[in-house]
Design a protein around this motif. Structure first.
Motif, short mmCIF file in Angstrom:
data_model
loop_
_atom_site.label_atom_id
_atom_site.label_comp_id
_atom_site.label_asym_id
_atom_site.label_seq_id
_atom_site.Cartn_x
_atom_site.Cartn_y
_atom_site.Cartn_z
N ARG A 1 0.71 -1.22 0.32
CA ARG A 1 -0.28 0.00 -0.10
C ARG A 1 1.03 1.08 0.17
O ARG A 1 1.19 2.38 0.97
N CYS A 2 1.74 1.21 -1.44
CA CYS A 2 2.72 2.05 -1.06
C CYS A 2 2.79 3.88 0.21
O CYS A 2 2.32 4.10 0.54
N PRO A 3 4.18 2.38 0.96
CA PRO A 3 3.85 3.13 2.54
C PRO A 3 4.81 4.32 2.26
O PRO A 3 4.39 5.33 3.26
N THR A 4 5.15 5.20 1.17
CA THR A 4 5.99 6.42 1.21
C THR A 4 5.59 7.01 0.40
O THR A 4 5.56 8.77 0.51
N SER A 5 4.03 6.60 -0.39
CA SER A 5 3.00 7.99 -0.57
C SER A 5 2.78 8.68 0.47
O SER A 5 1.97 8.67 1.44
N ARG A 6 2.52 9.97 -0.32
CA ARG A 6 2.30 11.82 0.47
C ARG A 6 0.33 11.51 0.58
O ARG A 6 0.35 12.11 0.59
N PHE A 7 -0.25 10.73 -0.36
CA PHE A 7 -1.34 10.50 -0.87
C PHE A 7 -2.10 9.70 0.30
O PHE A 7 -1.51 8.77 0.78
N PRO A 8 -3.83 9.93 0.42
CA PRO A 8 -4.54 8.60 1.23
C PRO A 8 -4.97 7.53 -0.26
O PRO A 8 -4.20 8.75 -1.43
N THR A 9 -4.66 6.91 0.07
CA THR A 9 -4.61 5.23 -0.82
C THR A 9 -5.12 5.80 -2.32
O THR A 9 -4.90 4.92 -3.15
N PHE A 10 -6.05 5.97 -1.78
CA PHE A 10 -7.49 6.11 -1.94
C PHE A 10 -7.87 7.67 -3.30
O PHE A 10 -7.69 7.78 -4.79
N LEU A 11 -6.98 8.51 -3.54
CA LEU A 11 -6.39 9.37 -3.94
C LEU A 11 -4.63 9.18 -4.76
O LEU A 11 -4.42 10.21 -5.07
N HIS A 12 -3.89 8.23 -4.46
CA HIS A 12 -2.78 7.95 -5.61
C HIS A 12 -2.96 7.77 -6.95
O HIS A 12 -4.44 7.97 -7.81
N PRO A 13 -1.98 8.77 -7.77
CA PRO A 13 -2.12 9.02 -9.27
C PRO A 13 -2.46 7.65 -9.91
O PRO A 13 -3.30 8.01 -10.82
N SER A 14 -2.39 6.33 -9.62
CA SER A 14 -2.54 5.37 -10.16
C SER A 14 -4.14 5.26 -10.44
O SER A 14 -4.97 4.59 -11.27
N ARG A 15 -4.60 5.34 -9.23
CA ARG A 15 -6.14 5.71 -8.67
C ARG A 15 -6.75 6.81 -9.60
O ARG A 15 -7.58 6.69 -10.40
#
Ligand code: C5P
Length: 396
Positions: A88-102
Motif C-alpha cells: 500500500r505504497c508506504p512512502t506515498s504522500r497521498f491517501p491510498t485512494f487519491l494515489h495517482p494510479s487511481r
C-alpha cells in the motif's frame, strides 16, 4: 441481494432521505431568497455552479473509493514498475485512494467513449436548477411543492416514451387525478392576491418598491421579494418538463446494458454529469452584463459570488446532498418511485411552513393536496394481477 445499509435496503433509505431533503430544500431555498434585502440576494446561477462543483467533487471521491476497494480485493498493484507488488505504497504522500494510479484509472473511466451521452441530462438539469430558484422566489413553499408534483406526469410520459414502461389504466387515472389536484391548488393560490407569509409582510412591502427600480442583476436572479405567481408557475411547468426528461434520460443511461465490458458505475456517471454541467452553469456567470456600477469584467464576475450568507450556502449544500441522493434513488429504485418520495415531502414541508411562516391553511389547498397524495398512492399501489403477466406465487 439488494444493497443494504445497517440492515435496511438502500432503496428505502434513499427514498426516505430524499423526502426529508426535498422538504428541507424547499423551505431553506425559499427563505434564503426572501430573507435578505434585494441588493443582498445571492446569484442563483452561481449557486447552481457551486452545487455542480461540490457534487462533482464528492462523486469523484466516491468513484475513487470504489476503485480503491476493487483494487484492494483484486491482486492489483499500486506500483507500475513492479506489477506484482501489492504494497500500500508506504512512502506515498497521498491517501491510498487519491494515489495517482487511481486517478488515472478514474479518468479513463470518466472520459470513456460514451461520456458525451451525459451532456443531455447535464444541460437539462442546469436549466432546471436555475428554474427552481425562479419558482422558489415567486411561489410560497407549499404551492411550489405541490405544483412541482406535475413532474410525476412528465416523468411517466418520458418513461413510457424512452424506457418502454407500460402503465396500467389505474396509473393513468392516478395521473389525471394528480393533474386535477395540482390544478386546484394552483387556482386557489393564483386567485389569492396575497398569500405571502404573514410575518414577513411588512418587510416584503418595503423591498417591493426598491425592486421596481433598476436592480443590477438579470431577471432570473431578481424575482425575489415581489412574488409573481404566474412567473412561478411557468418556471415550475418548465422545470417539470426538464425534470422528467433529464431523470428518465439519466435512468436510461444508467440502466441500459453497455455493449462491451462492464457498465460504468453510478459515481463515474455522476462525475460525467457534473463535468458536462460546468459549461452551461458557467455561461450565465461569464456572460453577465450586470454588476456594481463602473465595475470591470472581472469585478462583475466576482460580484456574482458575493452575498453567499449562511442560508445561501445551506441551500447550495442541501441541493448538493439532494443531487447525490437522487442519483442513488434513480439507481436503486426509479424515477417513478422518486415521485412518491417527493410527494411525501409535501406533507412534511406543508406542516413545517404552517409552523415556520404562519401560512394560512385554505380549504382548496387541503383538497388539492389530498388529491395529489391520493393520486400518488394510487400510482404507486401494486398493480392488479390483470395488468401483469407474472405468475402469482401466493396461494388462492
Ligand atoms: O426535481 P428533480 O427531482 O428532478 O431534481 C433532481 C435534482 O437532482 C436536480 O437538481 C439534479 O441536478 C440532481 N441530480 C443529480 N445527479 C443525478 C440526478 C439528478 O445531481 N444523477
Amino acid at each position: 441481494g439488494a444493497p443494504t445499509l445497517w440492515g435496511i435496503e438502500l432503496k428505502w433509505i434513499s427514498l426516505v432521505t430524499l423526502a426529508l431533503q426535498n422538504a428541507f430544500l424547499t423551505i431553506i431555498m425559499h427563505y434564503s431568497r426572501i430573507s435578505t434585502s434585494p441588493n443582498k440576494t445571492y446569484s442563483a446561477s452561481s449557486a447552481v455552479l457551486l452545487n455542480e462543483l461540490f457534487k462533482g467533487s464528492i462523486s469523484i471521491l466516491f468513484a475513487l473509493r470504489r476503485i480503491d476497494a476493487e483494487q484492494l480485493s483484486a491482486p492489483h498493484s499500486y506500483s507500475e514498475k513492479d506489477p506484482k507488488s501489492t504494497e500500500r505504497c508506504p512512502t506515498s504522500r497521498f491517501p491510498t485512494f487519491l494515489h495517482p494510479s487511481r486517478l488515472r484509472i478514474l479518468s479513463k473511466e470518466v472520459f470513456s467513449t460514451d461520456c458525451y451521452k451525459l451532456s443531455v441530462p447535464a444541460i437539462l438539469y442546469v436549466i432546471q436548477n436555475n428554474l427552481q430558484y425562479v419558482a422558489a422566489s415567486n411561489l410560497d413553499v407549499a404551492t411550489f411543492q405541490v405544483t412541482y408534483q406535475m413532474k410525476i406526469l412528465t416523468t411517466a410520459f418520458f418513461s413510457v416514451l424512452m424506457l418502454n414502461k407500460r402503465l396500467s389504466r389505474t396509473k393513468w387515472a392516478a395521473l389525471v387525478l394528480l393533474a386535477l389536484g395540482v390544478g386546484i391548488v394552483q387556482i386557489q393560490s393564483s386567485s389569492a392576491p396575497s398569500h405571502q407569509p404573514a410575518d414577513s409582510g411588512i418587510r416584503l412591502e418595503k423591498v417591493a418598491g426598491a425592486l421596481r427600480s433598476d436592480i443590477p442583476e438579470p431577471p432570473v436572479q431578481t424575482l425575489t421579494r415581489v412574488m409573481h405567481p404566474f412567473r412561478g408557475f411557468l418556471a415550475v411547468t418548465l422545470a417539470c418538463m426538464t425534470s422528467g426528461l433529464a431523470g428518465v434520460y439519466f435512468e436510461f443511461i444508467l440502466k441500459a446494458s453497455s455493449g462491451t465490458g462492464p457498465a460504468p458505475d453510478l459515481w463515474v456517471r455522476n462525475t460525467q454529469l457534473s463535468l458536462f454541467s460546468l459549461l452551461p452553469a458557467l455561461v450565465p456567470i461569464l456572460f453577465t452584463t450586470k454588476g456594481p456600477e463602473g465595475a470591470g469584467y472581472v469585478e462583475r464576475v466576482m460580484s456574482k459570488f458575493s452575498n453567499f450568507n449562511g442560508w445561501a450556502m445551506g441551500t447550495v449544500l442541501t441541493q448538493t446532498f439532494g443531487g447525490l441522493i437522487t442519483a442513488v434513488v434513480i439507481r436503486y429504485s426509479d424515477n417513478i418511485m422518486k415521485g412518491f418520495a417527493t410527494s411525501l415531502s409535501i406533507v412534511i414541508s406543508f406542516l413545517a411552513s404552517v409552523m415556520l411562516f404562519a401560512y394560512p391553511i385554505t380549504a382548496a389547498f387541503i383538497i388539492g393536496s389530498s388529491i395529489v397524495l391520493a393520486a400518488t398512492y394510487l400510482y404507486n399501489a401494486p398493480s392488479t394481477p390483470s395488468t401483469r403477466t407474472t405468475v402469482a406465487v401466493t396461494p388462492g
